[in-house]
Design an enzyme around this catalytic site. Sequence first.
Site, PDB file in Angstrom:
ATOM      1  N   GLY A 112      30.115 -29.271 -78.874  1.00 63.56           N
ATOM      2  CA  GLY A 112      28.975 -28.792 -78.094  1.00 63.56           C
ATOM      3  C   GLY A 112      28.798 -29.481 -76.756  1.00 63.56           C
ATOM      4  O   GLY A 112      27.732 -29.418 -76.156  1.00 63.56           O
TER       5      GLY A 112
ATOM      6  N   ASN B  44      30.315 -28.766 -73.818  1.00 64.28           N
ATOM      7  CA  ASN B  44      30.156 -27.776 -72.748  1.00 64.28           C
ATOM      8  C   ASN B  44      28.766 -27.158 -72.795  1.00 64.28           C
ATOM      9  O   ASN B  44      28.159 -26.890 -71.757  1.00 64.28           O
ATOM     10  CB  ASN B  44      31.235 -26.688 -72.832  1.00 64.28           C
ATOM     11  CG  ASN B  44      32.511 -27.124 -72.161  1.00 64.28           C
ATOM     12  OD1 ASN B  44      32.516 -27.532 -71.017  1.00 64.28           O
ATOM     13  ND2 ASN B  44      33.612 -27.046 -72.890  1.00 64.28           N
TER      14      ASN B  44
ATOM     15  N   ASN C 229      34.547 -16.529 -71.142  1.00 64.11           N
ATOM     16  CA  ASN C 229      35.163 -17.597 -71.915  1.00 64.11           C
ATOM     17  C   ASN C 229      35.723 -18.650 -70.972  1.00 64.11           C
ATOM     18  O   ASN C 229      36.108 -18.356 -69.847  1.00 64.11           O
ATOM     19  CB  ASN C 229      36.296 -17.018 -72.775  1.00 64.11           C
ATOM     20  CG  ASN C 229      36.919 -18.051 -73.690  1.00 64.11           C
ATOM     21  OD1 ASN C 229      36.241 -18.873 -74.295  1.00 64.11           O
ATOM     22  ND2 ASN C 229      38.237 -18.019 -73.811  1.00 64.11           N
TER      23      ASN C 229
ATOM     24  N   HIS D 200      38.798 -21.335 -70.821  1.00 65.00           N
ATOM     25  CA  HIS D 200      40.079 -21.659 -71.449  1.00 65.00           C
ATOM     26  C   HIS D 200      40.686 -22.874 -70.743  1.00 65.00           C
ATOM     27  O   HIS D 200      40.722 -22.917 -69.509  1.00 65.00           O
ATOM     28  CB  HIS D 200      41.041 -20.468 -71.365  1.00 65.00           C
ATOM     29  CG  HIS D 200      42.304 -20.718 -72.106  1.00 65.00           C
ATOM     30  ND1 HIS D 200      42.375 -20.664 -73.488  1.00 65.00           N
ATOM     31  CD2 HIS D 200      43.535 -21.063 -71.680  1.00 65.00           C
ATOM     32  CE1 HIS D 200      43.605 -20.956 -73.859  1.00 65.00           C
ATOM     33  NE2 HIS D 200      44.328 -21.203 -72.790  1.00 65.00           N
TER      34      HIS D 200
END
Length: 184
Positions: free
Chosen positions: A12, A14, A102, A104
């Site tokens: 958690g 981010n 998202n 990546h």
Amino acid sequence: MKKVAVLGSGRGTNFLAILKRAREKNWNVDFLAISDKAYSGFIENAQKENVKFKVLPQKRDLLNEELLEILKDFSPDLIVLAGYMRILPSFVVNAFKGKMINLHPSLLPSFKGAHAIRDAYEYGVKWTGITIHFVTEELDAGPIIAQFPVIVREEDTLESLEKRIHDVEHKFYPQVIEEVLKVF
């Protein structure tokens, strides 16, 4: 007020960086944290930060259907994947097409998948980084919103490279989310 659903499975960190930026910049956002893991740093951070959260059922056959229902009920302007370690089925992706992003940990299209940092390091690249992209049915292949490079130093270990990539994630993912929210 805009609504942002954040999906996570891990530590958690981010998510915390996103919340920090949202508070510093006074985003007018209602967050909902959603996880497939009841006992994770992601859920602990949601609780500590007083963010509403939902934990998905552990039965695989119910998980994605429940996720879709939670998302439909919340009706988010944006869905942010922040370390969510499951591949979303097409019926979830298509229900929120163009509203799901998202992060990546590689410069896509190179090193797709769950072990991107390790794969890039072991391959011996001189540059890697992060990619923020829209989610599509194809894994790690949606339209790219932004990329931020990270040089691989001679003295890097896998652990030091991972840390530097995570630092770049924490700095830039919240900034990009803020910009994306301006157009939604």
